[in-house]
Design a protein around this motif. Structure first.
Motif, short mmCIF file in Angstrom:
data_model
loop_
_atom_site.label_atom_id
_atom_site.label_comp_id
_atom_site.label_asym_id
_atom_site.label_seq_id
_atom_site.Cartn_x
_atom_site.Cartn_y
_atom_site.Cartn_z
N THR A 15 0.87 -1.17 0.00
CA THR A 15 0.00 0.00 0.00
C THR A 15 0.91 1.22 0.00
O THR A 15 1.84 1.30 0.80
N GLU A 16 0.63 2.13 -0.92
CA GLU A 16 1.49 3.30 -1.04
C GLU A 16 0.68 4.49 -1.52
O GLU A 16 -0.26 4.34 -2.30
N VAL A 17 1.02 5.67 -1.04
CA VAL A 17 0.39 6.90 -1.50
C VAL A 17 1.24 7.46 -2.62
O VAL A 17 2.45 7.64 -2.47
N VAL A 69 0.11 7.05 -12.75
CA VAL A 69 -0.81 7.77 -11.85
C VAL A 69 -0.20 9.11 -11.46
O VAL A 69 -0.87 10.14 -11.48
N SER A 70 1.07 9.11 -11.12
CA SER A 70 1.76 10.34 -10.74
C SER A 70 1.72 11.37 -11.87
O SER A 70 1.51 12.56 -11.63
N GLN A 71 1.90 10.91 -13.09
CA GLN A 71 1.86 11.82 -14.24
C GLN A 71 0.43 12.31 -14.51
O GLN A 71 0.22 13.47 -14.87
N ALA A 72 -0.55 11.43 -14.32
CA ALA A 72 -1.95 11.83 -14.53
C ALA A 72 -2.37 12.89 -13.51
O ALA A 72 -3.18 13.77 -13.81
N LEU A 73 -1.82 12.81 -12.30
CA LEU A 73 -2.19 13.77 -11.27
C LEU A 73 -1.67 15.18 -11.57
O LEU A 73 -2.13 16.15 -10.97
N VAL A 102 -2.55 3.71 -3.64
CA VAL A 102 -2.44 2.60 -4.58
C VAL A 102 -2.18 1.35 -3.76
O VAL A 102 -1.24 1.29 -2.98
N ILE A 103 -3.05 0.36 -3.93
CA ILE A 103 -2.94 -0.89 -3.19
C ILE A 103 -2.71 -2.02 -4.18
O ILE A 103 -3.49 -2.20 -5.11
#
Length: 129
Positions: A15-17, A69-73, A102-103
């Motif tokens: 599990t990570e943010v 995900v990081s790039q989409a944010l 993200v899990i």
């Protein structure tokens, strides 16, 4: 259709943010009238992948997904914020780049056995709270 039950298992591997790689300063976005009409609810989603025939490094796959995900944010930055109330008591989005969770998990159930049209029947809230 299959059901994830007491005999099945779901193992959470990590599990990570994940936050945007681009640094932003805190700012607030007021909600529109249309936003205020919709009742508040949390949105979650999960991605599932068929087990590959050849050996694959799952860590590499998950890291690529987290990078995406990081790039989409960067473009969809309000998704990495939270809804707070301003001094007038109205809800607004406080963008603070806290990120999204993200899990990575694995289950012993075949994807074809799950009923995604009625997830309460087959998944029983175990893949997402």
């Amino acid at each position: 259709m299959g059901v994830i039950n007491e005999d099945s298992w779901i193992k959470v591997n990590r599990t990570e943010v994940v936050a945007s790689k681009q640094l932003w300063h805190d700012h607030w976005l007021p909600l529109t009238n249309l936003d205020l009409l919709v009742p508040p609810f949390e949105v979650g989603s999960f991605f599932y992948y068929k087990k590959p025939h050849e050996p694959v490094d799952v860590t590499t796959m998950v890291d690529a997904l987290k990078t995406s995900v990081s790039q989409a944010l960067i473009l969809f930055y309000p998704l990495a914020g939270e809804i707070v109330h301003n001094s007038a008591g109205e809800p607004e989005i406080h963008y603070n780049n806290k990120g999204v969770e993200v899990i990575e998990a694995a289950a012993d159930v075949e994807i074809r056995e799950l009923n995604f049209h009625n997830p309460d029947e087959s998944i029983e809230g175990k893949l997402m709270p």
